[in-house]
Design a protein around this motif. Structure first.
Motif, PDB file in Angstrom:
ATOM      1  N   VAL A  74      54.487 -36.536 -20.799  1.00  0.00           N
ATOM      2  CA  VAL A  74      53.422 -36.166 -19.845  1.00  0.00           C
ATOM      3  C   VAL A  74      53.604 -36.938 -18.541  1.00  0.00           C
ATOM      4  CG1 VAL A  74      50.933 -36.340 -19.395  1.00  0.00           C
ATOM      5  CG2 VAL A  74      51.748 -35.463 -21.604  1.00  0.00           C
ATOM      6  N   GLU A  75      53.878 -38.239 -18.666  1.00  0.00           N
ATOM      7  CA  GLU A  75      54.058 -39.053 -17.460  1.00  0.00           C
ATOM      8  C   GLU A  75      55.316 -38.626 -16.694  1.00  0.00           C
ATOM      9  OE1 GLU A  75      51.842 -40.877 -16.226  1.00  0.00           O
ATOM     10  OE2 GLU A  75      50.504 -41.086 -17.949  1.00  0.00           O
ATOM     11  N   LEU A  76      56.352 -38.223 -17.421  1.00  0.00           N
ATOM     12  CA  LEU A  76      57.544 -37.711 -16.743  1.00  0.00           C
ATOM     13  C   LEU A  76      57.199 -36.431 -15.975  1.00  0.00           C
ATOM     14  CD1 LEU A  76      60.524 -38.162 -16.192  1.00  0.00           C
ATOM     15  CD2 LEU A  76      61.032 -36.791 -18.227  1.00  0.00           C
ATOM     16  N   GLY A  77      56.331 -35.609 -16.558  1.00  0.00           N
ATOM     17  CA  GLY A  77      55.861 -34.413 -15.854  1.00  0.00           C
ATOM     18  C   GLY A  77      55.120 -34.774 -14.577  1.00  0.00           C
ATOM     19  N   GLU A  78      54.298 -35.835 -14.652  1.00  0.00           N
ATOM     20  CA  GLU A  78      53.580 -36.284 -13.447  1.00  0.00           C
ATOM     21  C   GLU A  78      54.565 -36.759 -12.381  1.00  0.00           C
ATOM     22  OE1 GLU A  78      50.570 -39.133 -14.552  1.00  0.00           O
ATOM     23  OE2 GLU A  78      49.538 -37.686 -15.843  1.00  0.00           O
ATOM     24  N   LEU A  79      55.638 -37.409 -12.811  1.00  0.00           N
ATOM     25  CA  LEU A  79      56.680 -37.817 -11.864  1.00  0.00           C
ATOM     26  C   LEU A  79      57.324 -36.589 -11.214  1.00  0.00           C
ATOM     27  CD1 LEU A  79      58.615 -39.923 -10.594  1.00  0.00           C
ATOM     28  CD2 LEU A  79      60.000 -39.735 -12.679  1.00  0.00           C
ATOM     29  N   ASP A 128      54.485 -45.566  -9.518  1.00  0.00           N
ATOM     30  CA  ASP A 128      53.483 -45.626 -10.591  1.00  0.00           C
ATOM     31  C   ASP A 128      53.881 -44.729 -11.757  1.00  0.00           C
ATOM     32  OD1 ASP A 128      51.888 -47.403  -9.228  1.00  0.00           O
ATOM     33  OD2 ASP A 128      50.369 -45.914  -8.647  1.00  0.00           O
ATOM     34  N   GLU A 129      54.378 -43.532 -11.435  1.00  0.00           N
ATOM     35  CA  GLU A 129      54.752 -42.600 -12.518  1.00  0.00           C
ATOM     36  C   GLU A 129      56.006 -43.085 -13.250  1.00  0.00           C
ATOM     37  OE1 GLU A 129      52.479 -40.829 -13.263  1.00  0.00           O
ATOM     38  OE2 GLU A 129      51.410 -40.393 -11.420  1.00  0.00           O
ATOM     39  N   ILE A 130      56.956 -43.638 -12.522  1.00  0.00           N
ATOM     40  CA  ILE A 130      58.144 -44.208 -13.171  1.00  0.00           C
ATOM     41  C   ILE A 130      57.708 -45.331 -14.113  1.00  0.00           C
ATOM     42  CG2 ILE A 130      60.266 -45.534 -12.778  1.00  0.00           C
ATOM     43  CD1 ILE A 130      60.581 -43.931 -10.138  1.00  0.00           C
ATOM     44  N   ALA A 131      56.791 -46.173 -13.639  1.00  0.00           N
ATOM     45  CA  ALA A 131      56.289 -47.271 -14.473  1.00  0.00           C
ATOM     46  C   ALA A 131      55.578 -46.740 -15.708  1.00  0.00           C
ATOM     47  CB  ALA A 131      55.352 -48.163 -13.655  1.00  0.00           C
ATOM     48  N   ASP A 132      54.783 -45.670 -15.543  1.00  0.00           N
ATOM     49  CA  ASP A 132      54.085 -45.087 -16.706  1.00  0.00           C
ATOM     50  C   ASP A 132      55.087 -44.642 -17.773  1.00  0.00           C
ATOM     51  OD1 ASP A 132      51.475 -45.432 -15.794  1.00  0.00           O
ATOM     52  OD2 ASP A 132      51.360 -43.434 -14.882  1.00  0.00           O
ATOM     53  N   VAL A 133      56.162 -43.996 -17.345  1.00  0.00           N
ATOM     54  CA  VAL A 133      57.184 -43.538 -18.297  1.00  0.00           C
ATOM     55  C   VAL A 133      57.792 -44.736 -19.024  1.00  0.00           C
ATOM     56  CG1 VAL A 133      59.435 -42.407 -18.536  1.00  0.00           C
ATOM     57  CG2 VAL A 133      57.707 -41.437 -16.993  1.00  0.00           C
TER      58      VAL A 133
END
Ligand SMILES: [Mg+2]
Length: 105
Positions: A34-39, A66-71
């Motif tokens: 999901v986070e990769l999708g946000e990226l 932020d999205e890279i960090a989430d992943v």
């Protein structure tokens, strides 16, 4: 910060909030995706040139970071739940890649 230190901080962060019960391998793998999708939303419909221009804006660069960090956070927690040592896993994979794709001069 190495992977072990990162893992320790993330597990302490989530345990302090009682989130551990939600952190099953399946949920963490889905969350990473999901986070990769946000990226990818930041890159959708943009050319490589447009993306490189956009990240000159500090706010845009931070949003992408932020999205890279989430992943990375979710993948680190997934490795923790599966008992995978990321320092070893990444080192081993780089060595495998080196053998699979030798330098040709
Ligand atoms: Mg996110």
């Amino acid at each position: 910060m190495d992977f072990k230190e990162l893992e320790k901080r993330l597990v302490a962060f989530r345990d302090a909030r009682g989130w551990g019960r939600y952190h099953t391998p399946k949920n963490l793998a889905i969350s990473a995706a999901v986070e990769l999708g946000e990226l990818l939303e930041h890159f959708q419909w943009e050319s490589d040139e447009e993306i490189l221009e956009a990240v000159k804006d500090p706010a845009k660069r931070e949003a992408i970071a932020d999205e890279i960090a989430d992943v990375i956070i979710y993948l680190t927690l997934l490795a923790h739940e599966l008992g995978i040592d990321l320092d070893e896993a990444v080192e081993r994979k780089i060595e495998k890649n080196g053998r699979k794709y030798p330098i040709r001069i």
